[in-house]
Design an enzyme around this catalytic site. Structure first.
Site, PDB file in Angstrom:
ATOM      1  N   PRO A  32       0.968  -1.367   0.058  1.00 12.86           N
ATOM      2  CA  PRO A  32      -0.246  -0.112  -0.445  1.00 12.86           C
ATOM      3  C   PRO A  32       0.751   1.355  -0.166  1.00 12.86           C
ATOM      4  CG  PRO A  32      -0.400  -1.447   1.913  1.00 12.86           C
ATOM      5  CD  PRO A  32       0.652  -2.017   1.293  1.00 12.86           C
ATOM      6  N   ASN A  33       0.239   2.001  -0.794  1.00 11.91           N
ATOM      7  CA  ASN A  33       0.674   3.475  -1.192  1.00 11.91           C
ATOM      8  C   ASN A  33       2.092   3.781  -1.049  1.00 11.91           C
ATOM      9  OD1 ASN A  33      -0.969   5.201   0.998  1.00 11.91           O
ATOM     10  ND2 ASN A  33      -0.334   3.690   2.441  1.00 11.91           N
ATOM     11  N   ARG A  48       5.018  12.268  -2.698  1.00 12.28           N
ATOM     12  CA  ARG A  48       4.919  13.086  -1.385  1.00 12.28           C
ATOM     13  C   ARG A  48       5.961  12.604  -0.722  1.00 12.28           C
ATOM     14  NH1 ARG A  48       1.589  12.237   2.296  1.00 12.28           N
ATOM     15  NH2 ARG A  48       2.678  14.106   3.861  1.00 12.28           N
ATOM     16  N   TYR A 101      11.474   8.582   1.057  1.00  8.84           N
ATOM     17  CA  TYR A 101      11.289   7.680  -0.140  1.00  8.84           C
ATOM     18  C   TYR A 101      12.069   8.059  -1.073  1.00  8.84           C
ATOM     19  CZ  TYR A 101       8.226   5.615   2.811  1.00  8.84           C
ATOM     20  OH  TYR A 101       7.120   5.349   3.977  1.00  8.84           O
ATOM     21  N   ASN A 136       8.272  -6.336  -1.246  1.00 11.80           N
ATOM     22  CA  ASN A 136       7.761  -4.685  -0.482  1.00 11.80           C
ATOM     23  C   ASN A 136       6.681  -4.862   0.895  1.00 11.80           C
ATOM     24  OD1 ASN A 136       8.076  -3.063   2.033  1.00 11.80           O
ATOM     25  ND2 ASN A 136       8.934  -1.577  -0.008  1.00 11.80           N
ATOM     26  N   ALA A 151       3.733  -1.106   4.946  1.00 11.61           N
ATOM     27  CA  ALA A 151       3.085  -0.684   6.160  1.00 11.61           C
ATOM     28  C   ALA A 151       2.424  -1.850   6.478  1.00 11.61           C
ATOM     29  CB  ALA A 151       1.718   0.273   6.589  1.00 11.61           C
ATOM     30  N   GLU A 210      12.051 -10.007   1.147  1.00 11.54           N
ATOM     31  CA  GLU A 210      12.007  -8.627   2.047  1.00 11.54           C
ATOM     32  C   GLU A 210      12.475  -7.913   0.859  1.00 11.54           C
ATOM     33  OE1 GLU A 210      11.615  -8.399   6.083  1.00 11.54           O
ATOM     34  OE2 GLU A 210      10.138  -6.694   6.106  1.00 11.54           O
ATOM     35  N   HIS A 223      12.556  -2.896   1.391  1.00 13.50           N
ATOM     36  CA  HIS A 223      11.989  -2.189   2.538  1.00 13.50           C
ATOM     37  C   HIS A 223      13.024  -1.035   1.553  1.00 13.50           C
ATOM     38  CE1 HIS A 223       9.913  -3.301   4.708  1.00 13.50           C
ATOM     39  NE2 HIS A 223       9.994  -4.611   4.697  1.00 13.50           N
ATOM     40  N   ARG A 266      13.978   3.447  12.108  1.00  8.32           N
ATOM     41  CA  ARG A 266      12.268   4.342  11.725  1.00  8.32           C
ATOM     42  C   ARG A 266      11.619   4.495  13.516  1.00  8.32           C
ATOM     43  NH1 ARG A 266       9.931   4.843   6.331  1.00  8.32           N
ATOM     44  NH2 ARG A 266       8.602   6.278   7.451  1.00  8.32           N
TER      45      ARG A 266
HETATM   46  O1  CA2 Z   1      10.547   1.445   3.292  1.00  3.98           O
HETATM   47  C1  CA2 Z   1       9.587   0.986   2.961  1.00  3.98           C
HETATM   48  O2  CA2 Z   1      10.100   0.624   1.265  1.00  3.98           O
HETATM   49  C2  CA2 Z   1       8.561   0.691   3.459  1.00  3.98           C
HETATM   50  O3  CA2 Z   1       8.183  -0.604   3.708  1.00  3.98           O
HETATM   51  C3  CA2 Z   1       7.316   1.674   3.024  1.00  3.98           C
HETATM   52  C4  CA2 Z   1       5.706   2.025   3.431  1.00  3.98           C
HETATM   53  C5  CA2 Z   1       6.062   2.101   5.598  1.00  3.98           C
HETATM   54  O4  CA2 Z   1       4.947   1.452   5.727  1.00  3.98           O
HETATM   55  C6  CA2 Z   1       6.346   0.396   5.852  1.00  3.98           C
HETATM   56  O5  CA2 Z   1       7.105   1.178   6.681  1.00  3.98           O
HETATM   57  C7  CA2 Z   1       8.613   1.266   5.250  1.00  3.98           C
HETATM   58  C8  CA2 Z   1       5.295   2.882   2.729  1.00  3.98           C
HETATM   59  C9  CA2 Z   1       5.205   3.427   1.757  1.00  3.98           C
HETATM   60  C10 CA2 Z   1       4.822   4.583   1.752  1.00  3.98           C
HETATM   61  O6  CA2 Z   1       5.445   4.836   0.627  1.00  3.98           O
HETATM   62  C11 CA2 Z   1       4.453   6.748   0.563  1.00  3.98           C
HETATM   63  C12 CA2 Z   1       5.177   7.062  -1.026  1.00  3.98           C
HETATM   64  C13 CA2 Z   1       5.167   8.502  -0.679  1.00  3.98           C
HETATM   65  C14 CA2 Z   1       4.630   9.297  -0.196  1.00  3.98           C
HETATM   66  C15 CA2 Z   1       3.677   8.658   0.645  1.00  3.98           C
HETATM   67  C16 CA2 Z   1       3.746   7.161   1.043  1.00  3.98           C
END
Ligand code: CA2
Length: 147
Positions: free
Chosen positions: A9-10, A17, A22, A73, A76, A97, A99, A106
Site C-alpha cells: 500500500p501507498n 509526497r 522515499y 515490499n 505498512a 523482503e 524496504h 525509524r
Molecule cells: O521503506 C519502505 O519501503 C516501507 O515499506 C514503505 C512503507 C512503510 O509503511 C514501511 O514502514 C516501510 C510506506 C510506503 C508509502 O510510500 C509513500 C510514498 C510516497 C508518499 C507517501 C508514502
C-alpha cells in the site's frame, strides 16, 4: 526463472509526497528499475502493486506453481500482517523482503516485521537498489538449491 515482485500500500504514491524518506522517483520509475535489473540478471518478472491486504494474499496464493520466487515490499502491512506471512509460508516459495527506507532506524512500530519470518533475507535502506539486490540474492539462492 520468473520472479513475482509485490509492492504494498501507498507505494503507488512514490515521488508524490515524502521525498525526504522515499526519494523523488515515481512508482513507474521503480517498475522500470525492476524490469532493467531483471533483464541484467536474465530473469523474468511479474509486477504487482496493491493497496489491499486480501488482494496481496490472493496474488501470493496464485503464485504457487507459477513463479520461482517472490520479492515483496509489503509496505505498512510488513508491521501488521499475519495473513501475508501465512500466505508466503503456504506458497512455500523462496521470498526476499525489501524496504526502500531503513526500517531499523525509524519508529519502533516499523522495526517489527512479521513478513520477515517467511523470507530468506531482508534488504532495507538501499532505495531502488534494494530490489536489484533482491533479484540477485533470489537468483543465487535458487541456483544454489537447484545446482
Ligand atoms: O521503506 C519502505 O519501503 C516501507 O515499506 C514503505 C512503507 C512503510 O509503511 C514501511 O514502514 C516501510 C510506506 C510506503 C508509502 O510510500 C509513500 C510514498 C510516497 C508518499 C507517501 C508514502
Amino acid at each position: 526463472m520468473t520472479f513475482l515482485v509485490i509492492n504494498g500500500p501507498n507505494l503507488n504514491m512514490l515521488g508524490i509526497r515524502e521525498p525526504e524518506i522515499y526519494g523523488n522517483r515515481t512508482y513507474a520509475d521503480l517498475e522500470a528499475h525492476i524490469r532493467d535489473a531483471a533483464r541484467l540478471f536474465g530473469v523474468a518478472v511479474e509486477l504487482f502493486q496493491s493497496n489491499h491486504e486480501g488482494a496481496i494474499v490472493d496474488r501470493i496464493q496464485q503464485a504457487y506453481g507459477e513463479v520461482d520466487g517472490i520479492i515483496i515490499n509489503p509496505a505498512a502491512y510488513t508491521h501488521t500482517s499475519i495473513a501475508i506471512l501465512d500466505a508466503l509460508k503456504a506458497a512455500g516459495l523462496p521470498a526476499v523482503e525489501v524496504h526502500l527506507s531503513d526500517i531499523s532506524q525509524r519508529e519502533p512500530f516499523r522495526q517489527v516485521s512479521y513478513v520477515s519470518l517467511a523470507c530468506i533475507k531482508t534488504i532495507a535502506g538501499k532505495g531502488f537498489g534494494g530490489y536489484t539486490e533482491a533479484i540477485k540474492t533470489l537468483a543465487a539462492f535458487i541456483a544454489r538449491k537447484e545446482g
